[in-house]
Design a protein around this motif. Structure first.
Motif, PDB file in Angstrom:
ATOM      1  N   LEU A  24       0.827  -1.207   0.000  1.00  0.00           N
ATOM      2  CA  LEU A  24       0.000   0.000   0.000  1.00  0.00           C
ATOM      3  C   LEU A  24       0.860   1.256   0.000  1.00  0.00           C
ATOM      4  CD1 LEU A  24      -2.772  -1.117   2.505  1.00  0.00           C
ATOM      5  CD2 LEU A  24      -3.062  -0.666   0.055  1.00  0.00           C
ATOM      6  N   LYS A  25       1.947   1.228   0.770  1.00  0.00           N
ATOM      7  CA  LYS A  25       2.859   2.377   0.808  1.00  0.00           C
ATOM      8  C   LYS A  25       3.529   2.567  -0.558  1.00  0.00           C
ATOM      9  CE  LYS A  25       7.000   4.183   3.070  1.00  0.00           C
ATOM     10  NZ  LYS A  25       7.475   4.732   1.815  1.00  0.00           N
ATOM     11  N   THR A  26       3.891   1.466  -1.205  1.00  0.00           N
ATOM     12  CA  THR A  26       4.523   1.545  -2.522  1.00  0.00           C
ATOM     13  C   THR A  26       3.562   2.135  -3.546  1.00  0.00           C
ATOM     14  OG1 THR A  26       5.937  -0.335  -1.999  1.00  0.00           O
ATOM     15  CG2 THR A  26       5.656   0.198  -4.327  1.00  0.00           C
ATOM     16  N   ALA A  27       2.302   1.709  -3.508  1.00  0.00           N
ATOM     17  CA  ALA A  27       1.293   2.273  -4.418  1.00  0.00           C
ATOM     18  C   ALA A  27       1.172   3.774  -4.180  1.00  0.00           C
ATOM     19  CB  ALA A  27      -0.052   1.583  -4.211  1.00  0.00           C
ATOM     20  N   ASP A  28       1.157   4.166  -2.935  1.00  0.00           N
ATOM     21  CA  ASP A  28       1.094   5.587  -2.585  1.00  0.00           C
ATOM     22  C   ASP A  28       2.327   6.323  -3.103  1.00  0.00           C
ATOM     23  OD1 ASP A  28       1.511   7.911  -0.362  1.00  0.00           O
ATOM     24  OD2 ASP A  28      -0.624   7.393  -0.585  1.00  0.00           O
ATOM     25  N   ASP A  29       3.505   5.733  -2.914  1.00  0.00           N
ATOM     26  CA  ASP A  29       4.759   6.357  -3.380  1.00  0.00           C
ATOM     27  C   ASP A  29       4.778   6.518  -4.897  1.00  0.00           C
ATOM     28  OD1 ASP A  29       5.637   6.434  -0.763  1.00  0.00           O
ATOM     29  OD2 ASP A  29       6.993   4.722  -0.972  1.00  0.00           O
ATOM     30  N   TYR A  30       4.196   5.544  -5.604  1.00  0.00           N
ATOM     31  CA  TYR A  30       4.184   5.601  -7.067  1.00  0.00           C
ATOM     32  C   TYR A  30       3.289   6.726  -7.596  1.00  0.00           C
ATOM     33  CZ  TYR A  30       6.682   1.124  -7.512  1.00  0.00           C
ATOM     34  OH  TYR A  30       7.619   0.113  -7.481  1.00  0.00           O
ATOM     35  N   THR A  31       2.490   7.368  -6.743  1.00  0.00           N
ATOM     36  CA  THR A  31       1.704   8.522  -7.185  1.00  0.00           C
ATOM     37  C   THR A  31       2.544   9.795  -7.175  1.00  0.00           C
ATOM     38  OG1 THR A  31       0.876   9.090  -4.974  1.00  0.00           O
ATOM     39  CG2 THR A  31      -0.425   7.511  -6.271  1.00  0.00           C
ATOM     40  N   ARG A  32       3.661   9.751  -6.491  1.00  0.00           N
ATOM     41  CA  ARG A  32       4.531  10.927  -6.386  1.00  0.00           C
ATOM     42  C   ARG A  32       5.718  10.867  -7.345  1.00  0.00           C
ATOM     43  NH1 ARG A  32       2.269   9.704  -1.802  1.00  0.00           N
ATOM     44  NH2 ARG A  32       1.427  11.289  -0.423  1.00  0.00           N
ATOM     45  N   ALA A  33       6.169   9.672  -7.647  1.00  0.00           N
ATOM     46  CA  ALA A  33       7.296   9.477  -8.570  1.00  0.00           C
ATOM     47  C   ALA A  33       6.956   8.324  -9.497  1.00  0.00           C
ATOM     48  CB  ALA A  33       8.568   9.171  -7.788  1.00  0.00           C
ATOM     49  N   ALA A  34       7.379   8.430 -10.720  1.00  0.00           N
ATOM     50  CA  ALA A  34       7.051   7.405 -11.711  1.00  0.00           C
ATOM     51  C   ALA A  34       7.585   6.044 -11.292  1.00  0.00           C
ATOM     52  CB  ALA A  34       7.613   7.784 -13.066  1.00  0.00           C
ATOM     53  N   PRO A  35       6.735   5.023 -11.330  1.00  0.00           N
ATOM     54  CA  PRO A  35       7.186   3.669 -11.021  1.00  0.00           C
ATOM     55  C   PRO A  35       8.071   3.139 -12.142  1.00  0.00           C
ATOM     56  CG  PRO A  35       4.887   3.666 -11.692  1.00  0.00           C
ATOM     57  CD  PRO A  35       5.319   5.100 -11.644  1.00  0.00           C
ATOM     58  N   PRO A  36       8.760   2.023 -11.893  1.00  0.00           N
ATOM     59  CA  PRO A  36       9.688   1.503 -12.913  1.00  0.00           C
ATOM     60  C   PRO A  36       9.005   1.074 -14.210  1.00  0.00           C
ATOM     61  CG  PRO A  36       9.561   0.025 -11.001  1.00  0.00           C
ATOM     62  CD  PRO A  36       8.773   1.239 -10.675  1.00  0.00           C
ATOM     63  N   PHE A  37       7.715   0.839 -14.186  1.00  0.00           N
ATOM     64  CA  PHE A  37       7.015   0.339 -15.365  1.00  0.00           C
ATOM     65  C   PHE A  37       6.286   1.433 -16.152  1.00  0.00           C
ATOM     66  CE2 PHE A  37       4.475  -0.252 -11.554  1.00  0.00           C
ATOM     67  CZ  PHE A  37       3.375   0.536 -11.855  1.00  0.00           C
ATOM     68  N   ALA A  38       6.389   2.691 -15.739  1.00  0.00           N
ATOM     69  CA  ALA A  38       5.641   3.762 -16.411  1.00  0.00           C
ATOM     70  C   ALA A  38       6.487   5.025 -16.501  1.00  0.00           C
ATOM     71  CB  ALA A  38       4.356   4.049 -15.640  1.00  0.00           C
TER      72      ALA A  38
ATOM     73  N   LEU B  71       1.493   7.204 -10.921  1.00  0.00           N
ATOM     74  CA  LEU B  71       0.132   6.670 -10.936  1.00  0.00           C
ATOM     75  C   LEU B  71      -0.866   7.770 -10.589  1.00  0.00           C
ATOM     76  CD1 LEU B  71       0.567   3.248  -9.071  1.00  0.00           C
ATOM     77  CD2 LEU B  71       0.497   3.668 -11.533  1.00  0.00           C
ATOM     78  N   ALA B  72      -2.127   7.536 -10.914  1.00  0.00           N
ATOM     79  CA  ALA B  72      -3.194   8.494 -10.621  1.00  0.00           C
ATOM     80  C   ALA B  72      -3.315   8.704  -9.110  1.00  0.00           C
ATOM     81  CB  ALA B  72      -4.518   7.971 -11.182  1.00  0.00           C
ATOM     82  N   ALA B  73      -3.813   9.859  -8.738  1.00  0.00           N
ATOM     83  CA  ALA B  73      -3.955  10.214  -7.315  1.00  0.00           C
ATOM     84  C   ALA B  73      -4.884   9.261  -6.573  1.00  0.00           C
ATOM     85  CB  ALA B  73      -4.452  11.644  -7.189  1.00  0.00           C
ATOM     86  N   SER B  74      -5.751   8.562  -7.272  1.00  0.00           N
ATOM     87  CA  SER B  74      -6.680   7.627  -6.610  1.00  0.00           C
ATOM     88  C   SER B  74      -5.961   6.441  -5.974  1.00  0.00           C
ATOM     89  CB  SER B  74      -7.736   7.131  -7.597  1.00  0.00           C
ATOM     90  OG  SER B  74      -7.126   6.416  -8.657  1.00  0.00           O
ATOM     91  N   TRP B  75      -4.672   6.253  -6.273  1.00  0.00           N
ATOM     92  CA  TRP B  75      -3.886   5.187  -5.641  1.00  0.00           C
ATOM     93  C   TRP B  75      -3.444   5.571  -4.232  1.00  0.00           C
ATOM     94  CZ3 TRP B  75      -3.168   0.304  -7.308  1.00  0.00           C
ATOM     95  CH2 TRP B  75      -3.489   0.023  -8.633  1.00  0.00           C
ATOM     96  N   ARG B  76      -3.594   6.847  -3.885  1.00  0.00           N
ATOM     97  CA  ARG B  76      -3.202   7.303  -2.536  1.00  0.00           C
ATOM     98  C   ARG B  76      -4.245   6.904  -1.512  1.00  0.00           C
ATOM     99  NH1 ARG B  76      -1.852  13.183  -4.341  1.00  0.00           N
ATOM    100  NH2 ARG B  76       0.059  12.754  -5.475  1.00  0.00           N
ATOM    101  N   GLY B  77      -3.770   6.501  -0.367  1.00  0.00           N
ATOM    102  CA  GLY B  77      -4.661   6.242   0.765  1.00  0.00           C
ATOM    103  C   GLY B  77      -5.665   5.134   0.562  1.00  0.00           C
TER     104      GLY B  77
END
Length: 121
Positions: free
Chosen positions: A46-60, A64-70
């Motif tokens: 869950l923390k990783t999904a949240d982090d990927y909304t702030r910085a691009a994940p390795p696959f994109a 990610l969209a803000a809806s991945w937060r929280g």
């Protein structure tokens, strides 16, 4: 004479070992080496999904969209408990996607994939 030289050599060798080892030990300050368990793997996902909304994940190329937060804890579930890793999925119904993570027992993210929600998920 030989004994004096060997003692000096041992002290010199010990000094070099300490100089090489000490920076590594300070670099790990505050870092835990306890293995990740199932509960912490879900929390990390869950923390990783949240982090990927702030910085691009390795696959994109973009975050990610803000809806991945929280996302709620119920969004993360264990898919596989392998030898040395957990495979965890995080489902975001707002985007109809799931984030599939392979988390090692050290807490590293070995792989991360974003997939559309489908009949086989």
């Amino acid at each position: 004479m030989v004994r004096v030289v060997s003692v000096r050599f041992l002290l010199l060798a010990l000094g070099w070992c300490l100089m090489l080892w000490m920076p590594a030990s300070f670099a790990h300050e505050g870092h835990t080496h306890t293995p990740v368990n199932m509960k912490s793997a879900l929390e990390l996902a869950l923390k990783t999904a949240d982090d990927y909304t702030r910085a691009a994940p390795p696959f994109a190329a973009e975050p990610l969209a803000a809806s991945w937060r929280g996302l709620p804890q119920s969004a993360a579930s264990l898919v596989e408990n392998g030898i040395g890793y957990y495979r965890v999925q995080v489902v975001n119904t707002a985007t109809a996607e799931l984030l599939l993570l392979k988390i090692t027992l050290d807490g590293d993210i070995a792989t991360a994939e974003l997939e559309p929600l489908g009949a086989d998920n």
